[in-house]
Design a protein around this motif. Structure first.
Motif: not given
Length: 267
Positions: A103-107, A122-136, A155-157
């Motif tokens: 997607e151009g932003w997840i290692p 690690v790469a998934l959650w560190e990228a996905a949780l920025v902004g705490a937006d469930p849609a992202v 998923a827990v996060p």
């Protein structure tokens, strides 16, 4: 006819107090999240007999590994606290990604090793949780999932950011001005692997930090995911979510008891 009493409009001071209370609960937010997934502990702990092989995958072995229970820690384990004097073992070296970001932003495209699987989570959650937006988060999770993988909402996060936004009275999705969220993953563990190392269950542990309107809170958050190595990289497996990870303050004695080891990024 009696007129119903009008609801008072919250003052800025009231709004700030509510925000502070909501964020102050972040340290125990993991308790709410854990309570919301207790059903997974119950269902995942029971063996699932009679599973037929899926292609060349040993599905029965995968289910057994994922369902094996994890250590149970008290709620206070997730609160900020002193660090342990010794770790649970040697640090785990996370390999670097070798391909283009998903997607151009997840290692992505980590090696076919358990450490590679851990690096992908690690790469998934560190990228996905920025902004705490469930849609992202959902978009990132699905981008790294094989067909038939669990719904990201389980998923827990995902549950954590949904609970955080609801507790602070924020919109369910979208960018929120002055809301800053960081999930710094510092520890992890390899629960195990099957299928000659092509299936792995790995868990991450990090510090979830949130600030909003000059208020801040921190808590330890853990998560386990099951992955299959498909093609050139690891993807979320089309099997049930693993037993829920123990939540602990990273580096604490509770984290050591749970088996979390420090992770080191390979330059």
């Amino acid at each position: 006819m009696a007129r119903s009493a009008a609801r008072p409009t919250p003052t800025p001071a009231t709004t700030r107090r509510r925000t502070l209370v909501a964020l102050a609960t972040l340290g125990v937010l993991v308790l709410v999240v854990a309570a919301g997934v207790l059903y997974r502990l119950t269902s995942a702990s029971a063996p699932t007999p009679g599973l037929a092989p899926e292609g060349d995958w040993d599905v029965a072995a995968q289910h057994a590994l994922a369902a094996a229970p994890m250590p149970v820690l008290p709620g206070a384990a997730a609160q900020p606290q002193p660090l342990a004097t010794a770790g649970a073992g040697e640090p785990i070296v996370l390999p670097a990604a070798s391909g283009s970001p998903v997607e151009g932003w997840i290692p992505a495209e980590f090696p076919a090793t358990p450490q590679g699987a851990l690096a992908q989570v690690v790469a998934l959650w560190e990228a996905a949780l920025v902004g705490a937006d469930p849609a992202v988060l959902e978009r990132a999770y699905r981008a790294l999932s094989l067909p038939g993988a669990p719904d990201p909402a389980a998923a827990v996060p995902h549950r954590a950011v949904v609970a955080l936004r609801a507790g602070a009275g924020l919109p369910a999705t979208g960018t929120v001005s002055d809301l800053h969220v960081d999930f710094a993953i510092t520890h992890g563990l390899v629960k195990g692997s099957t299928d000659e190392g092509r299936y792995a269950v790995v868990c991450v542990l990090g510090e979830l930090s949130v600030s909003y309107h000059a208020h801040a809170a921190r808590g330890g958050l853990g998560d386990c995911q099951a992955l299959r190595f498909s093609g050139s990289g690891w993807r979320i497996s089309p099997t049930p979510l693993p037993a829920v990870a123990p939540h602990a303050w990273p580096g604490s004695q509770f984290a050591v008891i749970a088996g979390y080891r420090e992770v080191v990024r390979d330059a």
